[in-house]
Motif scaffolding. Structure first.
Motif, PDB file in Angstrom:
ATOM      1  N   ASP A 138      35.389  22.437  36.321  1.00 11.97           N
ATOM      2  CA  ASP A 138      35.252  22.593  34.874  1.00 11.97           C
ATOM      3  C   ASP A 138      34.207  23.646  34.532  1.00 11.97           C
ATOM      4  OD1 ASP A 138      37.076  20.517  34.546  1.00 11.97           O
ATOM      5  OD2 ASP A 138      35.505  19.001  34.315  1.00 11.97           O
ATOM      6  N   LEU A 139      33.161  23.708  35.333  1.00 13.29           N
ATOM      7  CA  LEU A 139      32.062  24.621  35.035  1.00 13.29           C
ATOM      8  C   LEU A 139      32.510  26.075  35.153  1.00 13.29           C
ATOM      9  CD1 LEU A 139      29.155  22.763  36.874  1.00 13.29           C
ATOM     10  CD2 LEU A 139      30.043  22.443  34.543  1.00 13.29           C
ATOM     11  N   GLU A 140      33.303  26.383  36.175  1.00 12.67           N
ATOM     12  CA  GLU A 140      33.837  27.738  36.313  1.00 12.67           C
ATOM     13  C   GLU A 140      34.803  28.052  35.173  1.00 12.67           C
ATOM     14  OE1 GLU A 140      34.996  29.746  40.200  1.00 12.67           O
ATOM     15  OE2 GLU A 140      36.975  29.187  39.390  1.00 12.67           O
ATOM     16  N   LEU A 141      35.628  27.094  34.832  1.00 15.38           N
ATOM     17  CA  LEU A 141      36.605  27.281  33.767  1.00 15.38           C
ATOM     18  C   LEU A 141      35.928  27.593  32.437  1.00 15.38           C
ATOM     19  CD1 LEU A 141      39.629  27.145  33.071  1.00 15.38           C
ATOM     20  CD2 LEU A 141      39.359  24.685  32.760  1.00 15.38           C
ATOM     21  N   LEU A 142      34.802  26.935  32.160  1.00 15.42           N
ATOM     22  CA  LEU A 142      34.133  27.082  30.872  1.00 15.42           C
ATOM     23  C   LEU A 142      33.205  28.280  30.789  1.00 15.42           C
ATOM     24  CD1 LEU A 142      33.337  23.338  30.113  1.00 15.42           C
ATOM     25  CD2 LEU A 142      35.010  24.790  28.957  1.00 15.42           C
ATOM     26  N   ARG A 143      32.953  28.964  31.900  1.00 17.75           N
ATOM     27  CA  ARG A 143      32.062  30.123  31.872  1.00 17.75           C
ATOM     28  C   ARG A 143      32.608  31.254  31.009  1.00 17.75           C
ATOM     29  NH1 ARG A 143      28.421  31.499  35.711  1.00 17.75           N
ATOM     30  NH2 ARG A 143      28.013  33.240  34.283  1.00 17.75           N
ATOM     31  N   VAL A 293      39.748  23.553  41.564  1.00 16.63           N
ATOM     32  CA  VAL A 293      40.760  24.489  41.113  1.00 16.63           C
ATOM     33  C   VAL A 293      40.120  25.869  40.972  1.00 16.63           C
ATOM     34  CG1 VAL A 293      42.387  25.056  39.271  1.00 16.63           C
ATOM     35  CG2 VAL A 293      41.989  22.668  39.882  1.00 16.63           C
ATOM     36  N   GLU A 294      40.572  26.826  41.732  1.00 14.03           N
ATOM     37  CA  GLU A 294      40.002  28.175  41.692  1.00 14.03           C
ATOM     38  C   GLU A 294      40.697  28.993  40.610  1.00 14.03           C
ATOM     39  OE1 GLU A 294      39.890  30.089  45.468  1.00 14.03           O
ATOM     40  OE2 GLU A 294      38.616  28.542  46.386  1.00 14.03           O
ATOM     41  N   THR A 295      40.004  29.188  39.491  1.00 18.32           N
ATOM     42  CA  THR A 295      40.585  29.926  38.380  1.00 18.32           C
ATOM     43  C   THR A 295      40.113  31.371  38.312  1.00 18.32           C
ATOM     44  OG1 THR A 295      38.842  29.086  36.910  1.00 18.32           O
ATOM     45  CG2 THR A 295      40.915  27.841  37.012  1.00 18.32           C
ATOM     46  N   VAL A 296      39.277  31.782  39.252  1.00 20.93           N
ATOM     47  CA  VAL A 296      38.890  33.188  39.393  1.00 20.93           C
ATOM     48  C   VAL A 296      39.691  33.760  40.550  1.00 20.93           C
ATOM     49  CG1 VAL A 296      37.026  34.792  39.983  1.00 20.93           C
ATOM     50  CG2 VAL A 296      36.582  32.872  38.431  1.00 20.93           C
ATOM     51  N   GLY A 297      40.310  34.903  40.345  1.00 22.29           N
ATOM     52  CA  GLY A 297      41.122  35.528  41.389  1.00 22.29           C
ATOM     53  C   GLY A 297      42.390  36.113  40.801  1.00 22.29           C
ATOM     54  N   THR A 298      43.449  36.093  41.584  1.00 24.71           N
ATOM     55  CA  THR A 298      44.736  36.611  41.143  1.00 24.71           C
ATOM     56  C   THR A 298      45.834  35.682  41.632  1.00 24.71           C
ATOM     57  OG1 THR A 298      45.001  37.964  43.134  1.00 24.71           O
ATOM     58  CG2 THR A 298      43.934  39.014  41.240  1.00 24.71           C
ATOM     59  N   GLY A 313      51.958  37.906  36.366  1.00 23.34           N
ATOM     60  CA  GLY A 313      50.838  37.829  37.290  1.00 23.34           C
ATOM     61  C   GLY A 313      49.586  37.531  36.489  1.00 23.34           C
ATOM     62  N   TRP A 314      48.626  36.853  37.105  1.00 17.47           N
ATOM     63  CA  TRP A 314      47.368  36.585  36.408  1.00 17.47           C
ATOM     64  C   TRP A 314      46.202  37.154  37.195  1.00 17.47           C
ATOM     65  CZ3 TRP A 314      43.361  33.780  38.560  1.00 17.47           C
ATOM     66  CH2 TRP A 314      43.666  32.943  39.642  1.00 17.47           C
ATOM     67  N   LYS A 315      45.163  37.525  36.460  1.00 18.43           N
ATOM     68  CA  LYS A 315      43.962  38.072  37.094  1.00 18.43           C
ATOM     69  C   LYS A 315      42.747  37.681  36.272  1.00 18.43           C
ATOM     70  CE  LYS A 315      41.716  42.327  38.648  1.00 18.43           C
ATOM     71  NZ  LYS A 315      41.842  43.816  38.773  1.00 18.43           N
ATOM     72  N   ARG A 316      41.772  37.115  36.961  1.00 17.49           N
ATOM     73  CA  ARG A 316      40.479  36.795  36.355  1.00 17.49           C
ATOM     74  C   ARG A 316      39.409  37.309  37.300  1.00 17.49           C
ATOM     75  NH1 ARG A 316      37.826  30.832  35.201  1.00 17.49           N
ATOM     76  NH2 ARG A 316      36.154  31.531  33.772  1.00 17.49           N
ATOM     77  N   GLY A 317      38.724  38.363  36.901  1.00 26.04           N
ATOM     78  CA  GLY A 317      37.813  39.058  37.799  1.00 26.04           C
ATOM     79  C   GLY A 317      36.561  38.292  38.148  1.00 26.04           C
ATOM     80  N   SER A 318      36.026  37.536  37.192  1.00 25.64           N
ATOM     81  CA  SER A 318      34.815  36.754  37.427  1.00 25.64           C
ATOM     82  C   SER A 318      34.834  35.558  36.503  1.00 25.64           C
ATOM     83  CB  SER A 318      33.556  37.600  37.170  1.00 25.64           C
ATOM     84  OG  SER A 318      33.387  37.834  35.778  1.00 25.64           O
ATOM     85  N   ALA A 319      33.903  34.633  36.707  1.00 25.65           N
ATOM     86  CA  ALA A 319      33.871  33.409  35.914  1.00 25.65           C
ATOM     87  C   ALA A 319      33.580  33.689  34.444  1.00 25.65           C
ATOM     88  CB  ALA A 319      32.842  32.439  36.475  1.00 25.65           C
ATOM     89  N   THR A 320      32.907  34.788  34.128  1.00 29.38           N
ATOM     90  CA  THR A 320      32.610  35.109  32.740  1.00 29.38           C
ATOM     91  C   THR A 320      33.744  35.870  32.073  1.00 29.38           C
ATOM     92  OG1 THR A 320      31.414  37.089  33.476  1.00 29.38           O
ATOM     93  CG2 THR A 320      30.112  35.101  33.069  1.00 29.38           C
TER      94      THR A 320
END
Length: 348
Positions: A138-143, A293-298, A313-320
């Motif tokens: 949850d903490l990564e998701l909310l960053r 759950v790893e929500t940072v990446g591709t 495709g999805w991409k999230r470069g960093s937690a922020t």
């Protein structure tokens, strides 16, 4: 009305779906006075209006901010959204407040079950719940949000310092806000509810949703999709397209998701996001490992809107950052205006 991509500090953001294998069918049930057998959370930060962040609100052609799926006045307001961890065990249904959420994240938890995180920015329901415990992912998701408020009930004891150190406002039943109430007619821990109006003076507005989601006209192509089911080891979600409502009707374990007052949870867009789900460093009180759950990446995703499914495709470069969803040609896969459900599913 077309909406531009929501951004924070000039960077796009978002998130989506996953599942996990696990052990017990009871999930994370605990007795009265404790959620999942976890200890009390960190001391809550002072109540009051949420902090304003440096976000860029979504604007329409006239420059006025637009609000997804809400009846509130569309004004350019920035601030911090409210995230509520909501129980999804059969004993917790029907849930309250899901229909009012701008975004609902579906997360895998112990025992192959699921937990929901409802995100509120354009309107606040009178009540939301049942409220349950937080997880490390949850903490990564909310960053991606500017100091959001996280309402939850308990967490694994070793996780509590990480919650305290996270850039968010943690709110739990042991606080002085008076926002949490136990309701009769249900057994603990499925009877704890939040009254959001006692935590926030008002909904912060659409500009607080720095998810990275892009809204607008439907992409070209896609395939007709009348219903889609996402399965976890001990839970399943079915989204059925309603031509009459122009929305996806939510079903959980074969039962319609209906609010106590009869309203149906019905997002305009559903995203199935395939992510890596791994073991975390934490276990529940029965010894079952909590999935991360790893929500940072591709990775790949499917976007359901207007009765069609679109590969993305999805991409999230960093937690922020938020999450960008793009088609094969690199262009954004735009969502329909209105609420979004993001289901995290295990990448194959």
């Amino acid at each position: 009305m077309r909406r531009r991509t929501r951004t924070r500090g000039g960077v796009t953001r978002t998130v989506l779906s996953a599942a996990v294998a696990a052990v017990l069918a009871a999930g994370c049930a605990a007795g009265p006075g404790a959620d999942d057998g976890r200890g009390p959370g960190p001391a809550p930060r002072p109540s009051g209006a949420s902090e304003t962040g440096a976000t860029t609100g979504p604007t329409g052609a006239t420059g006025a901010a637009s609000s997804p799926g809400t009846t509130s006045t569309p004004q350019a307001r920035t601030g911090s959204p409210l995230a509520v961890k909501i129980d999804n065990a059969p004993a917790a249904r029907p849930q309250t407040g899901l229909e009012a959420a701008d975004v609902v994240y579906v997360e895998p938890v112990e025992g192959g079950l699921s937990r929901l995180m409802a995100l509120y920015a354009t309107r606040l329901p009178e009540k939301a719940g049942p409220v349950r415990s937080a997880r490390e992912s949850d903490l990564e998701l909310l960053r991606q949000f500017d100091r959001p408020t996280l309402a939850f009930s308990g967490a694994q004891r070793k996780l509590l310092p990480k919650i305290e150190a996270a850039p968010l406002r943690a709110e739990q039943p042991d606080g002085s806000s008076g926002a949490f109430v136990r309701e009769s007619g249900r057994s603990a821990p499925h009877n704890l509810y939040l009254r959001p109006g006692r935590l926030l003076d008002a909904a912060p507005g659409a500009a607080a949703l720095t998810t990275g989601f892009a809204y607008g006209a439907a992409p070209s192509g896609g395939r007709v999709e009348k219903a889609r089911t996402v399965r976890y080891p001990a839970a399943r979600f079915t989204f059925t397209w309603s031509e009459a409502r122009g929305r996806w009707l939510v079903g959980m374990d074969g039962t319609p998701s209906v609010e106590p007052d009869g309203r149906r949870a019905a997002p305009a867009t559903v995203v199935v996001q395939y992510v890596k789900v791994r073991e975390s460093r934490f276990r529940d009180f029965r010894g079952s490992n909590s999935p991360y759950v790893e929500t940072v990446g591709t990775g790949r995703a499917e976007v359901l809107r207007d009765g069609r499914a679109y590969a993305a495709g999805w991409k999230r470069g960093s937690a922020t950052d938020g999450t960008a969803f793009t088609g094969a040609d690199g262009s954004p896969v735009r969502f329909a205006e209105g609420p979004v459900w993001v289901v995290f599913a295990q990448a194959g």
